[in-house]
Design a protein around this motif. Structure first.
Motif, PDB file in Angstrom:
ATOM      1  N   LEU A 479      45.712  23.835  26.513  1.00  0.00           N
ATOM      2  CA  LEU A 479      45.123  24.577  25.405  1.00  0.00           C
ATOM      3  C   LEU A 479      43.894  25.367  25.837  1.00  0.00           C
ATOM      4  N   GLU A 480      43.121  24.838  26.776  1.00  0.00           N
ATOM      5  CA  GLU A 480      41.979  25.597  27.292  1.00  0.00           C
ATOM      6  C   GLU A 480      42.441  26.844  28.029  1.00  0.00           C
ATOM      7  N   ASP A 481      43.555  26.752  28.729  1.00  0.00           N
ATOM      8  CA  ASP A 481      44.097  27.932  29.407  1.00  0.00           C
ATOM      9  C   ASP A 481      44.494  29.017  28.405  1.00  0.00           C
ATOM     10  N   GLN A 482      44.752  28.604  27.151  1.00  0.00           N
ATOM     11  CA  GLN A 482      45.121  29.566  26.117  1.00  0.00           C
ATOM     12  C   GLN A 482      43.914  30.045  25.315  1.00  0.00           C
ATOM     13  N   GLY A 483      42.701  29.576  25.687  1.00  0.00           N
ATOM     14  CA  GLY A 483      41.491  30.078  25.059  1.00  0.00           C
ATOM     15  C   GLY A 483      40.875  29.177  24.017  1.00  0.00           C
ATOM     16  N   TYR A 484      41.439  28.003  23.775  1.00  0.00           N
ATOM     17  CA  TYR A 484      40.882  27.094  22.771  1.00  0.00           C
ATOM     18  C   TYR A 484      39.671  26.354  23.332  1.00  0.00           C
ATOM     19  N   GLU A 485      38.691  26.112  22.475  1.00  0.00           N
ATOM     20  CA  GLU A 485      37.532  25.296  22.840  1.00  0.00           C
ATOM     21  C   GLU A 485      37.770  23.870  22.369  1.00  0.00           C
ATOM     22  N   ILE A 486      37.718  22.922  23.294  1.00  0.00           N
ATOM     23  CA  ILE A 486      37.946  21.515  22.976  1.00  0.00           C
ATOM     24  C   ILE A 486      36.584  20.842  22.865  1.00  0.00           C
ATOM     25  N   ILE A 487      36.277  20.335  21.680  1.00  0.00           N
ATOM     26  CA  ILE A 487      34.966  19.723  21.464  1.00  0.00           C
ATOM     27  C   ILE A 487      34.992  18.216  21.676  1.00  0.00           C
ATOM     28  N   SER A 488      36.195  17.631  21.726  1.00  0.00           N
ATOM     29  CA  SER A 488      36.275  16.179  21.899  1.00  0.00           C
ATOM     30  C   SER A 488      37.642  15.808  22.449  1.00  0.00           C
ATOM     31  N   LEU A 489      37.644  14.837  23.379  1.00  0.00           N
ATOM     32  CA  LEU A 489      38.889  14.306  23.938  1.00  0.00           C
ATOM     33  C   LEU A 489      38.797  12.785  23.905  1.00  0.00           C
ATOM     34  N   GLU A 490      39.710  12.149  23.172  1.00  0.00           N
ATOM     35  CA  GLU A 490      39.659  10.703  22.994  1.00  0.00           C
ATOM     36  C   GLU A 490      41.024  10.086  23.246  1.00  0.00           C
ATOM     37  N   ALA A 491      41.031   8.759  23.346  1.00  0.00           N
ATOM     38  CA  ALA A 491      42.277   7.999  23.485  1.00  0.00           C
ATOM     39  C   ALA A 491      42.278   6.888  22.446  1.00  0.00           C
ATOM     40  N   ASP A 492      43.399   6.722  21.776  1.00  0.00           N
ATOM     41  CA  ASP A 492      43.551   5.673  20.766  1.00  0.00           C
ATOM     42  C   ASP A 492      44.465   4.599  21.337  1.00  0.00           C
ATOM     43  N   PHE A 493      43.880   3.425  21.681  1.00  0.00           N
ATOM     44  CA  PHE A 493      44.659   2.340  22.265  1.00  0.00           C
ATOM     45  C   PHE A 493      45.436   1.551  21.212  1.00  0.00           C
ATOM     46  N   THR A 494      45.009   1.637  19.961  1.00  0.00           N
ATOM     47  CA  THR A 494      45.513   0.725  18.937  1.00  0.00           C
ATOM     48  C   THR A 494      46.853   1.142  18.360  1.00  0.00           C
ATOM     49  N   SER A 495      47.235   2.403  18.490  1.00  0.00           N
ATOM     50  CA  SER A 495      48.487   2.852  17.891  1.00  0.00           C
ATOM     51  C   SER A 495      49.175   3.859  18.808  1.00  0.00           C
ATOM     52  N   ARG A 496      50.486   3.878  18.712  1.00  0.00           N
ATOM     53  CA  ARG A 496      51.281   4.838  19.476  1.00  0.00           C
ATOM     54  C   ARG A 496      52.214   5.569  18.530  1.00  0.00           C
ATOM     55  N   GLN A 497      52.393   6.843  18.793  1.00  0.00           N
ATOM     56  CA  GLN A 497      53.269   7.631  17.937  1.00  0.00           C
ATOM     57  C   GLN A 497      54.118   8.550  18.792  1.00  0.00           C
ATOM     58  N   ALA A 498      55.311   8.805  18.300  1.00  0.00           N
ATOM     59  CA  ALA A 498      56.261   9.625  19.051  1.00  0.00           C
ATOM     60  C   ALA A 498      56.042  11.117  18.820  1.00  0.00           C
ATOM     61  N   LYS A 499      55.608  11.486  17.620  1.00  0.00           N
ATOM     62  CA  LYS A 499      55.486  12.887  17.256  1.00  0.00           C
ATOM     63  C   LYS A 499      54.039  13.369  17.354  1.00  0.00           C
ATOM     64  N   THR A 500      53.856  14.555  17.888  1.00  0.00           N
ATOM     65  CA  THR A 500      52.547  15.207  17.907  1.00  0.00           C
ATOM     66  C   THR A 500      52.263  15.796  16.523  1.00  0.00           C
ATOM     67  N   VAL A 501      51.039  15.568  16.034  1.00  0.00           N
ATOM     68  CA  VAL A 501      50.677  16.016  14.686  1.00  0.00           C
ATOM     69  C   VAL A 501      49.403  16.855  14.752  1.00  0.00           C
ATOM     70  N   VAL A 502      49.406  17.982  14.090  1.00  0.00           N
ATOM     71  CA  VAL A 502      48.233  18.852  13.968  1.00  0.00           C
ATOM     72  C   VAL A 502      47.663  18.670  12.567  1.00  0.00           C
ATOM     73  N   VAL A 503      46.430  18.175  12.467  1.00  0.00           N
ATOM     74  CA  VAL A 503      45.798  17.905  11.179  1.00  0.00           C
ATOM     75  C   VAL A 503      44.688  18.936  10.964  1.00  0.00           C
ATOM     76  N   TYR A 504      44.686  19.592   9.807  1.00  0.00           N
ATOM     77  CA  TYR A 504      43.793  20.727   9.584  1.00  0.00           C
ATOM     78  C   TYR A 504      43.228  20.680   8.164  1.00  0.00           C
ATOM     79  N   SER A 505      42.135  21.409   7.965  1.00  0.00           N
ATOM     80  CA  SER A 505      41.585  21.600   6.625  1.00  0.00           C
ATOM     81  C   SER A 505      42.295  22.776   5.964  1.00  0.00           C
ATOM     82  N   VAL A 506      42.196  22.848   4.635  1.00  0.00           N
ATOM     83  CA  VAL A 506      43.006  23.812   3.882  1.00  0.00           C
ATOM     84  C   VAL A 506      42.695  25.255   4.256  1.00  0.00           C
ATOM     85  N   ASP A 507      41.493  25.524   4.745  1.00  0.00           N
ATOM     86  CA  ASP A 507      41.135  26.910   5.072  1.00  0.00           C
ATOM     87  C   ASP A 507      41.598  27.312   6.472  1.00  0.00           C
ATOM     88  N   LYS A 508      42.261  26.415   7.182  1.00  0.00           N
ATOM     89  CA  LYS A 508      42.697  26.724   8.549  1.00  0.00           C
ATOM     90  C   LYS A 508      44.211  26.598   8.689  1.00  0.00           C
TER      91      LYS A 508
END
Length: 548
Positions: A479-508
């Motif tokens: 995503l950085e190669d495409q010009g996006y600014e990443i403000i945070s990178l984290e790992a969640d050990f407690t849960s695993r999911q198969a599908k990638t999900v994009v969560v956004y506010s209504v104005d975006k």
């Protein structure tokens, strides 16, 4: 009269030392007592090499971000280690002991107040004249920048409160340089742990005459030899210099992803490299155990019940074989007790170990031979299973046990798991996740430091829930190669999911849909709650499908 004068000088010197030692150490930026006043300097550390008789020149940038002019004062003091925690003490130049042998006396800096206009910075020249008879090895000083004179004026009765920042100065004077150090101790604070969370203490001793910066890592492996964490030491940082004739203690906390297959013995091995004239190595190893006693008690009781139940089922199976061979159970036990089995039962027909199973199959075939209706067949099979329920229960028990063993071995041999590392040797503890450490490694391998972002694209927060360490780091690079600014990178050990999900506010919504398309049409979801309209970033929960 002379004695009184000497006593006053001594008292003045002691008070000065305690005053300077009390001031803030090794900070290049500080919010002063008045929250509206902020002062910072750059760089926070100078590291120079020089030869006797050489003059070294540079500059110190003092930054005033306040809305008013600021007047500051500079003073140079000698610096020496204080304890093993990386702290130090500042020793001002004493008029009685000033003989030119200390580095603070070699500095040429402005003695006059320096005024910095509002919201501006100023370059202050500094120079160091190394005497021709300077002793080879390390020399250490600190440049203090304060809002008031650090040393009271002669005849001043009271001590003024001065807010200040510091820049450390490490100098290496050429000559007979001795670079010598080793790991004096490497251990965990606790040998036995309930969870994979360990605190490591590493003490490095510098026995030479120049400062050393040991670099390396700590590699943590489970009892199967699989890596469960890597703790970088002193890489891309300045907090780990070890001064001559001193010991520096580094403290790290490691928290691994929990898995029942990783219980047992762990090994932590560290290798450090140091020295500029010739790279030298030192290594050490320590062992600790992750033993969840409550869980192990449950496992032990379960295994005991499994063994008892298995023994009982085997005895029933053997009894069935004896009956098929025409042997009375009670007579067989008596003969077994009197060691007369061969004499009494040598004439009996021998029954193979699979004979009871074959007899059961023949019985089922005989029951089904004249049945044509499906419902009747199902009823007969159910009755057959109920009749031989102990046999089928034993088969299910053995199969389940084998499946558990296979899953355990597979999970134990998983090459990587998520983890996080906390560095406790800095002013504020710094915590990095495995995703951030892997990302830093990727950036180092690529040799790129400047990342260009597109201001028209939204800021992103990435959370790896794929169950695969490094997947979030790879997504961030893409995503950085495409010009996006990443403000945070984290790992969640407690849960695993198969599908990638994009969560956004209504104005975006448009930005989120565009991002979803770049992530192989990932699922999208809108924020819910009071903050739904004010989130400044879009969150990407990385799933295991991201590779597809």
């Amino acid at each position: 009269m002379n004695m009184t004068l000497i006593s006053r000088k001594k008292i003045h010197r002691i008070l000065s030392i305690f005053l300077v030692a009390f001031l803030l150490f090794s900070n290049s930026h500080i919010a002063l007592a008045d929250e509206s006043l902020t002062l910072s300097i750059s760089p926070s550390i100078f590291d120079m090499s020089a030869t006797p008789g050489q003059e070294w020149r540079s500059s110190l940038r003092i930054i005033n971000v306040n809305e008013f002019d600021l007047t500051v004062y500079l003073e140079v003091v000698n610096f020496s280690p204080n304890g093993e925690g990386g702290d130090g003490r500042f020793i001002p130049i004493s008029q009685t002991d000033a003989d030119g042998s200390t580095i603070a006396e070699w500095f040429i800096v402005s003695k006059e107040p320096i005024t910095i206009p509002r919201e501006q910075s100023k370059e202050v020249p500094i120079a160091v004249r190394v005497p021709v008879d300077a002793s080879p090895g390390g020399h250490f000083a600190a440049i203090l920048v304060g809002t008031k004179p650090i040393t009271p004026e002669p005849g001043q009765a009271r001590v003024q409160t001065s807010q200040m920042v510091t820049s450390l100065f490490f100098a290496r004077v050429a000559g007979d340089i001795n670079e010598s150090g080793h790991i004096r101790e490497f251990r965990t604070t606790d040998k036995y742990l309930d969870r994979p969370e360990a605190t490591f203490e590493l003490r490095f001793e510098n026995k030479g005459n120049v400062h050393l910066k040991p670099q390396g890592d700590i590699r943590i492996t489970n009892m199967w030899g699989q890596e469960r964490g890597v703790i970088p030491i002193n890489q891309n940082s300045h907090f780990g210099n070890v001064l001559p004739e001193s010991i520096r203690k580094f403290t790290f906390t490691w928290k691994g992803e929990w898995s029942i297959s990783d219980i047992g013995r762990y090994t932590a091995a560290t290798t450090l490299v140091y020295g500029e004239n010739g790279r030298q190595f030192t290594s050490s190893e320590t062992v600790f155990w992750v033993i969840p006693f409550k869980l192990l008690t449950i496992i032990f009781v379960s295994l005991l019940l499994f063994v008892l139940l298995t023994t009982w089922l085997v005895r029933l199976y053997v009894r069935k074989m004896l009956v098929m061979a025409g042997i009375d159970i009670n007579e067989y036990k008596k003969a077994q007790k009197n060691n007369a089995l061969n004499d009494r039962y040598s004439h009996r027909s021998r029954v193979k170990i699979h004979s009871p199973v074959k007899a059961g199959i023949d019985d089922l075939k005989e029951r089904l031979i004249n049945v044509t209706r499906s419902r009747e067949r199902l009823r007969i099979i159910l009755n057959f299973i109920l009749q031989y329920k102990l046999f089928f229960g034993g088969v299910i028990l053995f199969t389940s046990f084998l499946i558990i063993i296979v899953i355990y071995i597979y999970n134990a041999n998983t090459s990587h798991r998520g983890y996080e590392v906390t560095y406790q040797n800095t002013d504020a503890n710094i915590t990095l996740t495995s995703e951030e450490l892997i990302y830093n490694k990727f950036i180092e391998e690529r040799g790129e430091s400047d990342i260009k972002t597109n201001p028209n694209l939204p800021k992103l927060k990435i959370i790896n829930r794929s169950g695969r360490p490094g997947q979030g780091a790879e997504t961030r690079l893409m995503l950085e190669d495409q010009g996006y600014e990443i403000i945070s990178l984290e790992a969640d050990f407690t849960s695993r999911q198969a599908k990638t999900v994009v969560v956004y506010s209504v104005d975006k919504e448009k930005d989120a849909l565009r991002l979803s398309a770049r992530l192989n049409n990932a699922l999208v979801s809108v924020y819910e709650g009071e903050s739904a309209n004010v989130e400044e970033y879009i969150t990407v929960y990385v799933g295991s499908d991201i590779n597809n």
